[in-house]
Design a protein around this motif. Structure first.
Motif, PDB file in Angstrom:
ATOM      1  N   ASN A  86       0.821  -1.199   0.000  1.00  0.00           N
ATOM      2  CA  ASN A  86       0.000   0.000   0.000  1.00  0.00           C
ATOM      3  C   ASN A  86       0.863   1.260   0.000  1.00  0.00           C
ATOM      4  N   THR A  87       1.946   1.242   0.780  1.00  0.00           N
ATOM      5  CA  THR A  87       2.841   2.392   0.866  1.00  0.00           C
ATOM      6  C   THR A  87       4.289   1.926   0.859  1.00  0.00           C
ATOM      7  N   LYS A 145       2.211   6.165  -2.048  1.00  0.00           N
ATOM      8  CA  LYS A 145       1.046   5.467  -1.496  1.00  0.00           C
ATOM      9  C   LYS A 145       0.011   5.215  -2.579  1.00  0.00           C
ATOM     10  N   TRP A 199      -2.111   7.427  -7.235  1.00  0.00           N
ATOM     11  CA  TRP A 199      -0.831   7.404  -6.524  1.00  0.00           C
ATOM     12  C   TRP A 199      -0.547   8.747  -5.876  1.00  0.00           C
TER      13      TRP A 199
END
Length: 262
Positions: free
Chosen positions: A10-11, A216, A226
């Protein structure tokens, strides 16, 4: 061939161009610890510099299971160095003397690039050349953003939605006409430099801070989008500058203290 990894994150925290600056790397990794990060990636130019190559390597080994690393052009410069090159470059001689054999072998085994997953592609310079600036045109001696067509040509068909690079030390997030985003992380450990290849040019951030990027993935009705955040981390740059000066590099010391070049 690109190193491949199909994990989804996710990040991610993207770091690059540490250049043996242990002090900056320690501060950046501490900052990352306080964030919700799925993966750290390191885009190369790791141990080349007149500061603390071995201490930097030892710190990275503590995170070896947490960081996906590719190599940069100055990683190659260390392990490809000839006896003549080492004798003619006091900084390179210092690095070779400071590093253990295992550190050199580690750099030799790093991949050129990496498809982190279906969405994110990592390279140091460009997808085909670790010496080429993907986003910057330096024909005037100062960095300006390449036009869209030139960046796409340098991507050589890489169609990942997110391309992350380093090498120029200039933090940027650029959206292309294809909808792809190209992110330069900036430099963890060396905020300004002057180079004479392919022509004389200066890369300056005008700040001594250590730089890295957070990337992210945000999913909504439009699908994946993004979000990029460029982080500037304060650290003890004076300690780094003093070591550079002790190793005969006044130019590095000035850059570390100011984010400018002499």
């Amino acid at each position: 061939m690109a190193h491949s990894n199909n994990k989804q994150f996710n990040t991610i925290a993207a770091i690059s161009d540490i250049h043996s600056n242990f002090f900056a790397l320690e501060a950046v990794l501490t900052d990352i610890k306080h964030r919700d990060i799925g993966q750290i990636v390191n885009l190369g130019d790791i141990l080349y510099g007149p500061i603390a190559p071995n201490a930097t390597y030892e710190l990275l080994t503590k995170y070896q299971d947490d960081i996906i690393t590719i190599r940069g052009n100055q990683d190659r410069q260390i392990y490809e160095a000839t006896t003549v090159e080492i004798k003619g470059n006091a900084t390179l001689a210092f690095i070779i003397k400071d590093l253990p054999e295992m550190a050199v072998r580690w750099m030799q085994n790093l991949p050129f690039d990496c498809h982190l997953n279906d969405d994110i592609y990592l390279c140091h310079g460009s997808p085909t050349d670790d010496m080429v600036y993907l986003l910057e045109n330096i024909e005037t001696g100062q960095p300006t953003l390449r036009n869209n067509v030139d960046v796409l040509a340098l991507l050589k068909g890489i169609d990942s939605p997110v391309i992350v690079c380093g090498h120029t030390h200039i933090p940027r997030t650029v959206m292309l006409s294809t909808g792809q985003i190209v992110i330069n992380t900036g430099s963890v450990g060396y905020p300004a430099y002057k180079d004479d290849l392919p022509i004389v040019h200066k890369m300056q951030t005008y700040s001594p801070h250590a730089s890295y990027a957070l990337i992210k993935c945000v999913e909504n009705k439009k699908g994946k989008q993004w979000q990029t955040e460029h982080i500037r981390v304060p650290y003890d740059y004076e300690a780094a500058a003093k070591l550079a000066l002790a190793n005969g590099r006044e130019d590095w010391a000035f850059a570390l203290r100011t984010g400018r070049v002499l």
